[in-house]
Design a protein around this motif. Structure first.
Motif, mmCIF file in Angstrom:
data_model
loop_
_atom_site.group_PDB
_atom_site.id
_atom_site.type_symbol
_atom_site.label_atom_id
_atom_site.label_comp_id
_atom_site.label_asym_id
_atom_site.label_seq_id
_atom_site.Cartn_x
_atom_site.Cartn_y
_atom_site.Cartn_z
ATOM 1 N N HIS A 1 7.671 -6.472 -3.199
ATOM 2 C CA HIS A 1 8.267 -5.899 -4.228
ATOM 3 C C HIS A 1 8.670 -7.022 -5.084
ATOM 4 O O HIS A 1 8.860 -8.350 -4.762
ATOM 5 N N GLY A 2 8.909 -6.761 -6.441
ATOM 6 C CA GLY A 2 9.627 -7.555 -7.415
ATOM 7 C C GLY A 2 8.639 -8.836 -7.517
ATOM 8 O O GLY A 2 9.037 -9.951 -8.094
ATOM 9 N N ILE A 3 7.214 -8.372 -7.842
ATOM 10 C CA ILE A 3 6.277 -9.861 -7.941
ATOM 11 C C ILE A 3 6.217 -9.873 -9.662
ATOM 12 O O ILE A 3 6.034 -9.018 -10.354
ATOM 13 N N GLU A 4 6.386 -11.303 -9.862
ATOM 14 C CA GLU A 4 6.342 -11.534 -11.467
ATOM 15 C C GLU A 4 4.874 -11.725 -11.886
ATOM 16 O O GLU A 4 4.004 -12.443 -11.102
ATOM 17 N N GLY A 5 4.397 -10.991 -12.922
ATOM 18 C CA GLY A 5 3.053 -10.998 -13.472
ATOM 19 C C GLY A 5 3.104 -11.696 -14.782
ATOM 20 O O GLY A 5 4.020 -11.307 -15.438
ATOM 21 N N THR A 6 1.745 -11.733 -15.327
ATOM 22 C CA THR A 6 1.731 -12.015 -16.736
ATOM 23 C C THR A 6 0.598 -11.325 -17.369
ATOM 24 O O THR A 6 0.387 -11.229 -18.805
ATOM 25 N N GLY A 7 0.005 -10.171 -16.774
ATOM 26 C CA GLY A 7 -0.759 -9.326 -17.402
ATOM 27 C C GLY A 7 -2.233 -9.704 -17.587
ATOM 28 O O GLY A 7 -3.076 -9.291 -17.983
ATOM 29 N N GLY B 1 5.714 -8.737 -16.326
ATOM 30 C CA GLY B 1 7.007 -8.451 -16.020
ATOM 31 C C GLY B 1 7.320 -8.684 -14.279
ATOM 32 O O GLY B 1 6.392 -9.112 -13.858
ATOM 33 N N SER B 2 8.425 -8.266 -13.892
ATOM 34 C CA SER B 2 8.831 -8.648 -12.511
ATOM 35 C C SER B 2 8.886 -7.269 -11.508
ATOM 36 O O SER B 2 9.529 -7.281 -10.645
ATOM 37 N N ASN B 3 8.200 -6.473 -11.912
ATOM 38 C CA ASN B 3 8.269 -5.138 -11.157
ATOM 39 C C ASN B 3 6.896 -4.859 -10.398
ATOM 40 O O ASN B 3 6.578 -3.614 -10.006
ATOM 41 N N ASN B 4 5.964 -5.710 -10.202
ATOM 42 C CA ASN B 4 4.741 -5.354 -9.455
ATOM 43 C C ASN B 4 4.860 -5.291 -8.143
ATOM 44 O O ASN B 4 6.066 -5.807 -7.521
ATOM 45 N N THR B 5 4.238 -4.786 -7.410
ATOM 46 C CA THR B 5 4.074 -4.583 -6.226
ATOM 47 C C THR B 5 2.498 -4.973 -5.421
ATOM 48 O O THR B 5 1.651 -4.695 -6.174
ATOM 49 N N ILE B 6 2.701 -5.584 -4.336
ATOM 50 C CA ILE B 6 1.114 -5.741 -3.656
ATOM 51 C C ILE B 6 1.349 -5.042 -2.376
ATOM 52 O O ILE B 6 2.325 -5.532 -1.358
ATOM 53 N N THR B 7 0.186 -4.260 -1.760
ATOM 54 C CA THR B 7 0.366 -3.702 -0.526
ATOM 55 C C THR B 7 -0.847 -4.239 0.257
ATOM 56 O O THR B 7 -1.839 -4.100 -0.233
ATOM 57 N N VAL B 8 -0.842 -4.398 1.372
ATOM 58 C CA VAL B 8 -1.799 -4.858 2.329
ATOM 59 C C VAL B 8 -1.856 -4.026 3.423
ATOM 60 O O VAL B 8 -1.073 -3.550 4.140
ATOM 61 N N GLY B 9 -3.107 -3.424 3.686
ATOM 62 C CA GLY B 9 -3.412 -2.709 4.754
ATOM 63 C C GLY B 9 -4.507 -3.127 5.610
ATOM 64 O O GLY B 9 -5.137 -4.364 5.154
ATOM 65 N N GLY B 10 -5.141 -2.416 6.277
ATOM 66 C CA GLY B 10 -6.394 -3.039 7.129
ATOM 67 C C GLY B 10 -7.752 -2.036 6.653
ATOM 68 O O GLY B 10 -7.648 -0.839 6.679
ATOM 69 N N LEU B 11 -8.827 -2.853 6.941
ATOM 70 C CA LEU B 11 -10.170 -2.156 6.612
ATOM 71 C C LEU B 11 -11.002 -2.406 7.957
ATOM 72 O O LEU B 11 -10.735 -3.229 8.709
ATOM 73 N N TYR B 12 -11.999 -1.429 7.918
ATOM 74 C CA TYR B 12 -12.993 -1.561 8.927
ATOM 75 C C TYR B 12 -14.014 -2.993 9.020
ATOM 76 O O TYR B 12 -14.548 -3.214 8.127
ATOM 77 N N ASN B 13 -13.943 -3.702 10.176
ATOM 78 C CA ASN B 13 -14.509 -4.979 9.905
ATOM 79 C C ASN B 13 -15.874 -4.948 11.248
ATOM 80 O O ASN B 13 -16.614 -5.931 11.423
ATOM 81 N N GLY B 14 -16.052 -3.635 11.396
ATOM 82 C CA GLY B 14 -17.433 -3.554 12.318
ATOM 83 C C GLY B 14 -16.799 -3.204 13.759
ATOM 84 O O GLY B 14 -17.565 -2.584 14.598
ATOM 85 N N PHE B 15 -15.507 -3.309 14.128
ATOM 86 C CA PHE B 15 -14.964 -3.046 15.355
ATOM 87 C C PHE B 15 -13.740 -2.392 15.463
ATOM 88 O O PHE B 15 -13.369 -1.611 16.379
ATOM 89 N N TYR B 16 -12.963 -2.606 14.286
ATOM 90 C CA TYR B 16 -11.691 -1.855 14.083
ATOM 91 C C TYR B 16 -11.110 -1.971 12.939
ATOM 92 O O TYR B 16 -11.306 -2.860 11.868
ATOM 93 N N TYR B 17 -9.983 -1.071 12.591
ATOM 94 C CA TYR B 17 -9.372 -1.145 11.423
ATOM 95 C C TYR B 17 -7.963 -1.981 11.532
ATOM 96 O O TYR B 17 -6.902 -1.542 11.624
ATOM 97 N N ASN C 1 0.242 -2.300 -7.293
ATOM 98 C CA ASN C 1 0.993 -1.221 -8.131
ATOM 99 C C ASN C 1 0.846 0.137 -7.873
ATOM 100 O O ASN C 1 0.651 0.986 -8.473
ATOM 101 N N GLY C 2 0.368 0.333 -6.379
ATOM 102 C CA GLY C 2 0.035 1.722 -5.850
ATOM 103 C C GLY C 2 -1.494 2.252 -6.516
ATOM 104 O O GLY C 2 -1.805 3.318 -6.414
ATOM 105 N N ASP C 3 -2.248 1.382 -7.001
ATOM 106 C CA ASP C 3 -3.492 1.956 -7.725
ATOM 107 C C ASP C 3 -4.607 1.900 -6.743
ATOM 108 O O ASP C 3 -5.444 1.005 -6.609
ATOM 109 N N THR C 4 -4.628 2.968 -5.853
ATOM 110 C CA THR C 4 -5.595 3.329 -4.954
ATOM 111 C C THR C 4 -7.101 3.299 -5.610
ATOM 112 O O THR C 4 -7.891 3.382 -4.443
ATOM 113 N N GLU C 5 -7.001 3.474 -6.613
ATOM 114 C CA GLU C 5 -8.613 3.728 -7.274
ATOM 115 C C GLU C 5 -9.313 2.423 -7.441
ATOM 116 O O GLU C 5 -10.358 2.327 -7.344
ATOM 117 N N ASN C 6 -8.352 1.324 -7.249
ATOM 118 C CA ASN C 6 -8.964 -0.004 -7.376
ATOM 119 C C ASN C 6 -8.298 -0.923 -6.237
ATOM 120 O O ASN C 6 -7.570 -1.449 -6.346
#
Length: 487
Positions: free
Chosen positions: A376-382, A456-472, A425-430
């Protein structure tokens, strides 16, 4: 948290890749040419000609991972690249450069006596039974190059290939390993004739070191030869030898990068000396192979620190650095760090004590869309910015008898990478995909993505897991570093 679409494999995701060619040098990133396409020039070489850098490399596609020919790019600064097509095209039916043949490790040198440009490479068939060196010529540096022949160097075998030109006297040399058989396992330095059309003598043989991917960098006082161990497309500890003369004697080899980083997950291929107005800079041009999708393997280009008095050479890791080719001065770009100890977790992901990690904490248990970490609170420039994800991937601990298990256990295999999803920023379409190569227990490496963060400083970055051929599963996360946009 995100919805079910993140359970798709990485290959099926709709990516929001930023197709902005960079000016910074970012090792391990998706490098893009001026037209937005991925730079496709593997295991190649760079030649400076008339103040322009020309990069030749293996052209690999999903359909043609080996015999795709030789691509060529040009650049004024080693960071922005223009694609000029294939310098050497496969020819159906040709016994040495057909699409079914091996065209590997191309190197180009200008023959001053003929005025032509000469291309050499490892020429082989699909079973590696020929072990030859291919030769082609062109009147202009971009080609197209015309195939001349493929020969056994001085009657010997030739596998991984390199080429070195001595800047003091202009003499060129072929560097090549001579195969994997018991009778082989040597690396040769052999001199070319004045026209660079044929080899005329063996200058030195590295006897039974069983190494490959040779390259030589020259200082005012010394020669340094870098070579890789033979582990196929799996990375290993690149080693270096030093000598006062190409004919030797050469020193004992030493490892050029921190242990267990496997040379920052790269293999040697070429080295480049940049003579600038202010200094001389030496670059390591390595390949970060991806055996799961060899056609999109990345590039690890790093400065080398050489001390002729101590007789040492080592690679310097920087996530992002800026290089001025006119002065040869370079500097790392400073970024802002965000630590997992300050992030929020979801699902079974959890923070764990790690005395080797920043703040003594690492985030593990990232699995699919149910277990994530959010900064949370990640500074960005656009504007597009590089973000480095610091991680640990301990698949080398593995399962041994299970798919994707450890190479260090009986019956184990090497998966080489985990794949994470990255959402801004929660944009799961991208959703971006982040490949995280194998590291080792207690070894933290970084992987870059170019992301566009809101101003601004209100950015979020969320990291999840994807399938690599064996597991998520995503790799364990230590921190992220956000870098300023390029000028």
């Amino acid at each position: 948290m995100f919805g079910s679409k993140l359970w798709l494999s990485a290959g099926l995701l709709l990516l929001n890749a930023v197709v902005v060619p960079g000016k910074y040098i970012v090792p391990g990133a998706r490098w893009r040419a001026a037209d937005g396409s991925l730079v496709n020039a593997h295991a190649g070489s760079v030649l400076l000609d008339n103040d322009t850098f020309w990069w030749f490399g293996e052209y690999k596609t999903q359909e043609q991972p080996e015999g795709g020919g030789v691509s060529v790019y040009s650049s004024p600064d080693l960071a922005t690249w223009t694609f000029h097509g294939l310098a050497l095209e496969p020819v159906q039916g040709n016994p040495y450069i057909s699409p079914q043949n091996i065209i590997q490790r191309p190197k180009v040198v200008k023959s001053e006596s003929t005025g032509q440009y000469h291309m050499w490479w490892h020429a082989d068939n699909s079973s590696y039974g020929l072990l030859l060196q291919g030769f082609a010529t062109a009147d202009t540096i971009a080609g197209p190059y015309t195939f001349v022949n493929a020969t056994a160097p001085l009657g010997n075998w030739s596998q991984d290939f390199g080429l070195f030109t001595d800047y003091k006297d202009g003499r060129s040399y072929a560097l090549y390993s001579n195969g994997d058989s018991v009778e082989g396992r040597d690396v040769y330095i052999s001199s070319y004739d004045e026209q660079v059309t044929a080899l005329d003598a063996v200058v030195h043989r590295f006897d039974k070191y069983d190494l490959e991917a040779p390259t030589i960098i020259q200082t005012d006082q010394s020669y340094y030869a870098l070579m890789s161990h033979k582990t196929g497309y799996r990375p290993n500890n690149v080693v270096c030898f030093r000598a006062d003369s190409l004919s030797g004697p050469w020193s004992q080899p030493w490892i050029v990068a921190p242990l267990n980083t496997r040379t920052f997950n790269s293999q040697s291929g070429f080295t480049l000396r940049i003579n600038g107005r202010e200094k001389t800079t030496y670059l390591y041009l390595g390949d970060q192979w991806d055996s799961n999708s060899i056609w999109e393997s990345r590039y690890i280009w790093l400065p080398m620190t050489i001390d002729d008095n101590k007789k040492t050479l080592e690679l310097e890791w920087h996530d992002v650095y800026d290089l001025d080719v006119e002065t040869a001065e370079w500097h790392p770009v400073e970024g802002r760090e965000y630590y997992v100890k300050d992030a929020t977790v979801n699902g079974t992901a959890f923070k764990q004590e790690a005395n080797f990690a920043s703040g003594g904490t690492i985030l593990t248990g990232i699995e699919g869309n149910d277990s994530t970490v959010t900064f949370h609170g990640i500074e960005g420039t656009g504007k597009p910015q590089w973000v480095s994800f610091y991680y640990q991937n301990i698949d080398d601990m593995g399962f041994g008898d299970q798919p994707g298990g450890s190479p260090d256990r009986i019956g184990g295999s090497w998966q080489l990478r985990r794949i994470s999803s990255v959402v801004v920023n929660g944009d799961t379409e991208n959703v971006e995909t982040l490949f995280q190569r194998d590291t080792h227990k207690g070894i933290i490496l970084s992987a870059p993505l170019q992301l566009t963060l809101a101003e601004g400083s209100n950015n979020t970055i969320t990291v999840g897991g994807l399938y690599n051929g064996f597991y998520y599963k995503g790799a364990d996360i230590e921190k992220i570093v956000v870098y300023p946009p390029e000028d």
